[in-house]
Design a protein around this motif. Structure first.
Motif, PDB file in Angstrom:
ATOM      1  N   ALA A 122       6.694  -1.589 -14.702  1.00 49.92           N
ATOM      2  CA  ALA A 122       7.269  -2.641 -15.544  1.00 49.92           C
ATOM      3  C   ALA A 122       6.487  -2.806 -16.836  1.00 49.92           C
ATOM      4  CB  ALA A 122       7.305  -3.955 -14.774  1.00 49.92           C
ATOM      5  N   LEU A 123       5.199  -2.453 -16.810  1.00 50.47           N
ATOM      6  CA  LEU A 123       4.334  -2.617 -17.981  1.00 50.47           C
ATOM      7  C   LEU A 123       4.123  -1.313 -18.740  1.00 50.47           C
ATOM      8  CD1 LEU A 123       1.645  -4.935 -16.338  1.00 50.47           C
ATOM      9  CD2 LEU A 123       3.601  -5.608 -17.735  1.00 50.47           C
ATOM     10  N   ASP A 124       4.846  -0.267 -18.338  1.00 49.51           N
ATOM     11  CA  ASP A 124       4.713   1.051 -18.979  1.00 49.51           C
ATOM     12  C   ASP A 124       3.286   1.583 -18.900  1.00 49.51           C
ATOM     13  OD1 ASP A 124       7.351   1.396 -19.613  1.00 49.51           O
ATOM     14  OD2 ASP A 124       7.168   0.625 -21.648  1.00 49.51           O
ATOM     15  N   LEU A 125       2.666   1.451 -17.741  1.00 52.72           N
ATOM     16  CA  LEU A 125       1.330   1.971 -17.508  1.00 52.72           C
ATOM     17  C   LEU A 125       1.438   3.269 -16.718  1.00 52.72           C
ATOM     18  CD1 LEU A 125      -0.415  -1.342 -16.351  1.00 52.72           C
ATOM     19  CD2 LEU A 125      -0.339  -0.390 -18.669  1.00 52.72           C
ATOM     20  N   ASN A 126       0.542   4.196 -16.980  1.00 54.22           N
ATOM     21  CA  ASN A 126       0.503   5.460 -16.251  1.00 54.22           C
ATOM     22  C   ASN A 126      -0.457   5.321 -15.072  1.00 54.22           C
ATOM     23  OD1 ASN A 126       2.195   6.706 -18.183  1.00 54.22           O
ATOM     24  ND2 ASN A 126       0.446   7.121 -19.503  1.00 54.22           N
ATOM     25  N   VAL A 127       0.066   5.431 -13.866  1.00 56.06           N
ATOM     26  CA  VAL A 127      -0.763   5.282 -12.660  1.00 56.06           C
ATOM     27  C   VAL A 127      -1.621   6.519 -12.459  1.00 56.06           C
ATOM     28  CG1 VAL A 127      -0.727   5.053 -10.153  1.00 56.06           C
ATOM     29  CG2 VAL A 127       0.878   3.727 -11.559  1.00 56.06           C
ATOM     30  N   ALA A 128      -2.917   6.289 -12.277  1.00 57.58           N
ATOM     31  CA  ALA A 128      -3.857   7.386 -12.044  1.00 57.58           C
ATOM     32  C   ALA A 128      -4.192   7.531 -10.562  1.00 57.58           C
ATOM     33  CB  ALA A 128      -5.137   7.171 -12.852  1.00 57.58           C
ATOM     34  N   ARG A 129      -4.417   6.387  -9.887  1.00 56.64           N
ATOM     35  CA  ARG A 129      -4.839   6.454  -8.478  1.00 56.64           C
ATOM     36  C   ARG A 129      -4.811   5.046  -7.887  1.00 56.64           C
ATOM     37  NH1 ARG A 129      -9.321   6.507 -11.722  1.00 56.64           N
ATOM     38  NH2 ARG A 129     -11.035   5.097 -11.173  1.00 56.64           N
ATOM     39  N   THR A 150       0.805  -1.228   0.000  1.00 58.38           N
ATOM     40  CA  THR A 150       0.000   0.000   0.000  1.00 58.38           C
ATOM     41  C   THR A 150       0.833   1.271   0.000  1.00 58.38           C
ATOM     42  OG1 THR A 150      -0.144  -0.071   2.430  1.00 58.38           O
ATOM     43  CG2 THR A 150      -1.922  -1.141   1.190  1.00 58.38           C
ATOM     44  N   ALA A 151       2.150   1.131  -0.017  1.00 63.83           N
ATOM     45  CA  ALA A 151       3.029   2.304   0.050  1.00 63.83           C
ATOM     46  C   ALA A 151       2.926   3.157  -1.210  1.00 63.83           C
ATOM     47  CB  ALA A 151       4.475   1.855   0.261  1.00 63.83           C
ATOM     48  N   ASP A 152       3.446   4.369  -1.116  1.00 64.72           N
ATOM     49  CA  ASP A 152       3.527   5.274  -2.268  1.00 64.72           C
ATOM     50  C   ASP A 152       4.987   5.706  -2.429  1.00 64.72           C
ATOM     51  OD1 ASP A 152       3.121   7.193  -4.288  1.00 64.72           O
ATOM     52  OD2 ASP A 152       2.820   8.767  -2.785  1.00 64.72           O
ATOM     53  N   PRO A 153       5.720   5.139  -3.383  1.00 66.01           N
ATOM     54  CA  PRO A 153       5.292   4.079  -4.315  1.00 66.01           C
ATOM     55  C   PRO A 153       5.394   2.717  -3.656  1.00 66.01           C
ATOM     56  CG  PRO A 153       7.542   4.708  -4.796  1.00 66.01           C
ATOM     57  CD  PRO A 153       7.091   5.618  -3.680  1.00 66.01           C
ATOM     58  N   GLY A 154       4.611   1.770  -4.198  1.00 71.05           N
ATOM     59  CA  GLY A 154       4.584   0.439  -3.621  1.00 71.05           C
ATOM     60  C   GLY A 154       4.640  -0.646  -4.676  1.00 71.05           C
ATOM     61  N   VAL A 155       4.230  -1.834  -4.273  1.00 69.10           N
ATOM     62  CA  VAL A 155       4.340  -3.022  -5.117  1.00 69.10           C
ATOM     63  C   VAL A 155       3.607  -2.844  -6.442  1.00 69.10           C
ATOM     64  CG1 VAL A 155       3.707  -5.456  -5.299  1.00 69.10           C
ATOM     65  CG2 VAL A 155       4.742  -4.587  -3.192  1.00 69.10           C
ATOM     66  N   ASP A 164      -6.167   4.177   0.713  1.00 64.76           N
ATOM     67  CA  ASP A 164      -5.961   4.116   2.156  1.00 64.76           C
ATOM     68  C   ASP A 164      -6.642   5.340   2.761  1.00 64.76           C
ATOM     69  OD1 ASP A 164      -5.049   4.269   4.760  1.00 64.76           O
ATOM     70  OD2 ASP A 164      -2.971   3.801   4.273  1.00 64.76           O
ATOM     71  N   PRO A 165      -7.693   5.140   3.584  1.00 64.85           N
ATOM     72  CA  PRO A 165      -8.417   6.284   4.137  1.00 64.85           C
ATOM     73  C   PRO A 165      -7.581   7.172   5.043  1.00 64.85           C
ATOM     74  CG  PRO A 165      -9.139   4.235   5.173  1.00 64.85           C
ATOM     75  CD  PRO A 165      -8.259   3.854   4.030  1.00 64.85           C
ATOM     76  N   SER A 166      -6.424   6.666   5.495  1.00 70.06           N
ATOM     77  CA  SER A 166      -5.575   7.470   6.378  1.00 70.06           C
ATOM     78  C   SER A 166      -4.634   8.390   5.601  1.00 70.06           C
ATOM     79  CB  SER A 166      -4.754   6.552   7.296  1.00 70.06           C
ATOM     80  OG  SER A 166      -3.758   5.853   6.563  1.00 70.06           O
ATOM     81  N   ASP A 167      -4.690   8.312   4.268  1.00 69.65           N
ATOM     82  CA  ASP A 167      -3.799   9.126   3.437  1.00 69.65           C
ATOM     83  C   ASP A 167      -4.572  10.285   2.823  1.00 69.65           C
ATOM     84  OD1 ASP A 167      -1.840  10.174   1.795  1.00 69.65           O
ATOM     85  OD2 ASP A 167      -2.093   8.637   0.243  1.00 69.65           O
ATOM     86  N   PRO A 168      -4.423  11.512   3.355  1.00 73.26           N
ATOM     87  CA  PRO A 168      -5.183  12.650   2.829  1.00 73.26           C
ATOM     88  C   PRO A 168      -4.803  12.990   1.386  1.00 73.26           C
ATOM     89  CG  PRO A 168      -3.508  13.393   4.394  1.00 73.26           C
ATOM     90  CD  PRO A 168      -3.547  11.900   4.479  1.00 73.26           C
ATOM     91  N   ALA A 169      -3.613  12.592   0.961  1.00 70.75           N
ATOM     92  CA  ALA A 169      -3.193  12.891  -0.411  1.00 70.75           C
ATOM     93  C   ALA A 169      -3.816  11.932  -1.416  1.00 70.75           C
ATOM     94  CB  ALA A 169      -1.671  12.832  -0.514  1.00 70.75           C
ATOM     95  N   GLY A 170      -4.370  10.813  -0.924  1.00 73.75           N
ATOM     96  CA  GLY A 170      -5.024   9.871  -1.812  1.00 73.75           C
ATOM     97  C   GLY A 170      -4.083   9.115  -2.729  1.00 73.75           C
ATOM     98  N   ARG A 171      -2.851   8.892  -2.291  1.00 72.90           N
ATOM     99  CA  ARG A 171      -1.861   8.214  -3.131  1.00 72.90           C
ATOM    100  C   ARG A 171      -1.548   6.798  -2.642  1.00 72.90           C
ATOM    101  NH1 ARG A 171       0.880  11.185  -6.734  1.00 72.90           N
ATOM    102  NH2 ARG A 171       2.657   9.766  -6.593  1.00 72.90           N
TER     103      ARG A 171
END
Length: 285
Positions: free
Chosen positions: A117-124, A105-110, A129-136
């Motif tokens: 590795a798959l060249d995907l653009n992460v959106a969200r 669940t880390a930012d960045p994480g697994v 994690d409800p404890s993360d106000p940044a929503g990352r």
């Protein structure tokens, strides 16, 4: 040279133990806090083959994603395979540190590493994690493809970019369907189907997909499912974690030598493809 306690403090800052699931077993399993650390090895599994590699490498610290003891034990006897791992580590002054669901669940994480590795653009995050106000932070990632691919092409990319395993990539769904958005989750992911459907993505790539959850998911929607080997979906995190520790080492002047194991510890060792048949009689009795 940094002490083990200093390196562990840095790792705990990346992947705080309190963010692990309550059932998980993370943190330092073996290690003397005052020992010096010069060489670190990252791997997915704390198995004997990896520990032997750490010994040969001259590592002082082994960092793994999977726990050694996920459930309680009453023995570390070398007559057991896990006890033998502990004995080998202690005899060779190698510490073992685990970052599991706290790395998921880390930012960045697994899943960020898997998306990269798959060249995907992460959106969200897929499951924020409800404890993360940044929503990352959170479990899994919702991603966008820079250019649309068919399901077949996405599966081929995953087979090419992820470490090779006996399983390869299994697909459920129309191989020619177009994929513009995809959810990914490193490790076992078939408990996330409700979140994946809510995300409205075209495909979901994860591991350990089982018959009944997949059958039900396919009945719900045309969502394409890509099933990779568990180990393969989590191995990219080793490279990410090693790069993060390298950066910390440079910042602190530690001069650590950080390595990533390329030893395949996926338990499946061979695959025999089914032979297509023209028979209309279906499966044998």
């Amino acid at each position: 040279m940094p002490r083990l306690s200093e390196v562990i403090a840095a790792l705990d800052n990346l992947w705080p133990a309190e963010r692990a699931e309550s059932w998980d077993a993370v943190g330092t399993v073996v290690g003397e806090p005052d020992q010096e650390v010069t060489r670190v090895l990252f791997a997915v599994d704390p198995v004997q083959e990896i520990v032997d590699e750490a010994v040969k490498l001259g590592a002082d610290l082994l960092v793994t994603h999977h726990p050694l003891y996920l459930r309680g034990t009453t023995t570390v006897s070398a007559a057991t395979f896990k006890g033998r791992v502990v004995h080998t580590l202690i005899k060779n002054d190698i510490a073992l540190h685990v970052a599991h669901t706290n790395a998921d669940t880390a930012d960045p994480g697994v899943s960020d590493a898997l998306a990269g590795a798959l060249d995907l653009n992460v959106a969200r995050p897929l499951v924020p994690d409800p404890s993360d106000p940044a929503g990352r932070r959170g479990l899994g990632r919702v991603c966008e493809l820079p250019h649309p691919l068919t399901v077949r092409e996405l599966a081929a990319r995953a087979a090419e970019r992820l470490p090779a395993t006996a399983q390869g990539i299994r697909v459920a769904g129309d191989p020619e369907a177009t994929v513009r958005t995809v959810a990914v989750s490193g490790g076992s992911g078939d408990g996330l189907f409700d979140h994946v459907r809510a995300a409205g993505v075209d495909a979901f790539l994860t591991a350990d997909l089982r018959h009944h959850p997949v059958s039900e998911a396919r009945a719900h929607s045309p969502l394409a499912l890509l099933d990779a080997a568990h180990w393969a979906t989590e191995w990219p995190w080793c490279e990410l974690g090693a790069a993060q520790l390298d950066e910390i080492s440079d910042r602190n002047g530690w001069d650590l030598r950080v390595h990533v194991s390329k030893t395949v510890t996926d338990p499946w060792t061979a695959h025999a493809a089914s032979v297509p048949t023209s028979s209309a009689m279906g499966a044998p009795n």
